[in-house]
Write a protein that holds these residues in place. Structure first.
Motif, short mmCIF file in Angstrom:
data_model
loop_
_atom_site.label_atom_id
_atom_site.label_comp_id
_atom_site.label_asym_id
_atom_site.label_seq_id
_atom_site.Cartn_x
_atom_site.Cartn_y
_atom_site.Cartn_z
N UNK A 83 -30.83 27.99 -45.33
CA UNK A 83 -31.76 27.04 -44.72
C UNK A 83 -32.85 26.61 -45.69
N UNK A 84 -33.27 27.58 -46.53
CA UNK A 84 -34.29 27.26 -47.54
C UNK A 84 -33.77 26.14 -48.45
N UNK A 85 -32.50 26.24 -48.87
CA UNK A 85 -31.91 25.19 -49.73
C UNK A 85 -31.87 23.85 -49.01
N UNK A 86 -31.49 23.91 -47.73
CA UNK A 86 -31.45 22.68 -46.91
C UNK A 86 -32.79 21.96 -46.97
N UNK A 91 -31.54 17.87 -47.52
CA UNK A 91 -30.14 17.51 -47.23
C UNK A 91 -30.07 16.82 -45.86
N UNK A 92 -28.97 16.10 -45.61
CA UNK A 92 -28.82 15.46 -44.30
C UNK A 92 -27.49 15.70 -43.62
N UNK A 93 -26.57 16.41 -44.27
CA UNK A 93 -25.31 16.74 -43.60
C UNK A 93 -24.86 18.12 -44.08
N UNK A 94 -24.31 18.89 -43.16
CA UNK A 94 -23.85 20.25 -43.50
C UNK A 94 -22.33 20.22 -43.60
N UNK A 112 -31.82 26.05 -37.34
CA UNK A 112 -33.16 26.15 -37.94
C UNK A 112 -33.65 24.79 -38.44
N UNK A 113 -32.71 23.93 -38.85
CA UNK A 113 -33.12 22.62 -39.39
C UNK A 113 -33.80 21.77 -38.32
N UNK A 114 -33.33 21.88 -37.08
CA UNK A 114 -33.84 20.97 -36.04
C UNK A 114 -34.60 21.66 -34.92
N UNK A 115 -34.90 22.96 -35.11
CA UNK A 115 -35.63 23.69 -34.05
C UNK A 115 -36.63 24.64 -34.70
N UNK A 134 -32.67 21.50 -29.50
CA UNK A 134 -32.27 20.25 -30.17
C UNK A 134 -30.92 20.40 -30.85
N UNK A 135 -30.06 19.37 -30.78
CA UNK A 135 -28.76 19.44 -31.45
C UNK A 135 -28.90 19.64 -32.96
#
Ligand code: NAD
Length: 382
Positions: A83-86, A91-94, A112-115, A134-135
């Motif tokens: 998540x830290x790297x994200x 980034x915008x896609x996994x 974690x990205x969206x919550x 959140x999705x």
């Protein structure tokens, strides 16, 4: 929305891309959603197939950042590091490459990205079911095992190394956008892992089918999965290069995932998670050790369902009354386990402590199994 009056929500990935060389389409799909992908994998699988994913992404102009430290049964630390790297790379896609461990890491990074909050806070023990508000961002799961079906499920399984437990996150907000099912990628699976992952998928199908939460839609997925897996699993195991068998197993495990995520797992999975967390037994092997015994224990409570399983395995026929046929269902599974060389002896595998310390850990494992909630879905309550 909360389903009203007993209505059901059937979840599914938006796109399933299935077939030889499906992996070459990863760039096209990523391009629909973003321009910078976080690619998540175990080191082994990235070594074998990583180039195929990154090259196909870069061919479409997608920038890539890679996290390749996922360990089988991913940990809280894996998720936080990825998540830290994200965040750092915006980034915008996994994109996940691998089996359940890579996919679950990707889903959890998405949480974690969206919550707001730590990953532990989204476990069903704290947040309940549907506890992810959140999705997740778009997630493309390039699946390489057959398998967990995680690319089609609303579950995430996380290992908490501090407590030696696995916890579950369950929400329709974590279902991947795209599942890429390329049977060619599974040819490199070692024979042992073909066995472990195959029995995992069979366990999903059987547990979904007998669960007290089952109903028409998951029942039909489960029937299809049981038939497909019981036919093709020994073939895929005996000859890992058999692409037809690998394809059928990939479909079977997907259907099994769709079955359990719309019904539930039950006692086997409740007990298998503490076996994995405490004794580091591969997840599929833990299921294999338990499945036939749990079937014997449970058959009396749902004889029609177990009789149908016995008939699908060809160990009973229509002349057997359901109660008689039901008792034979585990024979089919025992035979299948023997065909794919899955030993039923716990101490041949994993880090099994000596008897004394084993006995010490059993009550905790039993409690963890009960606390997971899965045994509540079993037709017979332990
Ligand atoms: P895995 O992802 O843990 O992979 C097992 C090992 O096989 C790893 O070392 C991996 O690098 C290697 N591997 C994977 N694919 C390979 C390939 N094609 N060729 C060579 N090596 C390969 O295995 P899994 O059984 O798919 O996933 C298990 C995890 O999934 C567990 O943590 C389990 O709890 C979880 N799980 C999740 C769900 C869900 O719905 N989220 C369901 C069931 C299980």
């Amino acid at each position: 929305p909360t389903p009203a009056h007993g209505t059901r929500v059937v979840v599914s990935p938006s796109n399933v891309v299935l077939g030889r060389e499906a992996v070459t389409e990863v760039g096209e799909y990523a391009d629909l959603y973003g321009s910078k992908a976080l690619v998540i994998a175990t080191p082994q699988i990235f070594d074998i197939h990583g180039d195929r994913v990154t090259e196909n992404l870069q061919r479409k102009g997608i920038k890539t950042v890679t996290y390749t430290d996922v360990q089988p049964d991913p940990t809280v630390k894996n998720i936080e590091d990825a998540h830290r790297l994200w965040d750092e790379h915006d980034c915008d896609v996994i994109v996940t490459l691998g089996g359940g461990s890579s996919i679950d890491t990707g889903k959890a990074v998405g949480v974690l990205a969206n919550n707001a909050g730590s990953i532990r806070e989204f476990g069903v023990d704290r947040a309940g079911y549907e506890g992810v508000p959140n999705p997740i961002p778009p997630l493309i799961a390039v699946n390489t095992t057959a398998g967990t079906g995680s690319e089609a499920t609303r579950s995430i399984v996380v290992t908490d190394s501090e407590t030696s437990t696995k916890f579950l996150i369950v929400s329709k907000n974590v279902v991947p956008e795209v599942a890429i099912e390329d049977p060619v990628l599974t040819v490199s699976l070692p024979q042992s892992h073909t066995a472990f992952t195959g029995i995992d998928s069979l366990t999903h199908a059987i547990e979904a089918f007998v669960s007290v939460k089952s109903y028409g839609v998951p029942d039909d997925y489960a029937r299809a999965a049981i038939r497909r897996i019981s036919t093709w699993f020994p073939k895929a195991w005996a000859n890992g290069d058999d692409i037809e068998a690998r394809t059928e197993m990939m479909i079977g495990q997907l259907q099994a995932g769709q079955a359990f995520t719309n019904s539930s797992v039950a006692l086997v999975h409740g007990m298998a998670r503490p076996l994995g967390a405490q004794l580091h037994i591969p997840h599929g092997l833990a299921n294999a050790l338990l499945l036939p015994y749990v079937m014997d224990f449970s058959a009396m409570a749902a004889p029609e369902k177990y009789a149908e399983i016995a008939r699908m395995f060809d160990v009973a026929d229509d002349t057997d009354p359901d109660r008689t046929a039901a008792k034979k269902a585990s024979e089919g599974v025992f035979e299948l386990c023997a065909d794919v060389n899955l030993s039923s002896y716990l101490d041949e595998f994993g880090d099994v402590p000596d008897r004394e310390s084993y006995l010490e850990v059993v009550p905790k494992m039993a409690q963890d199994a009960i606390d997971s909630g899965s045994p509540d879905n079993n037709p017979r309550k332990p």
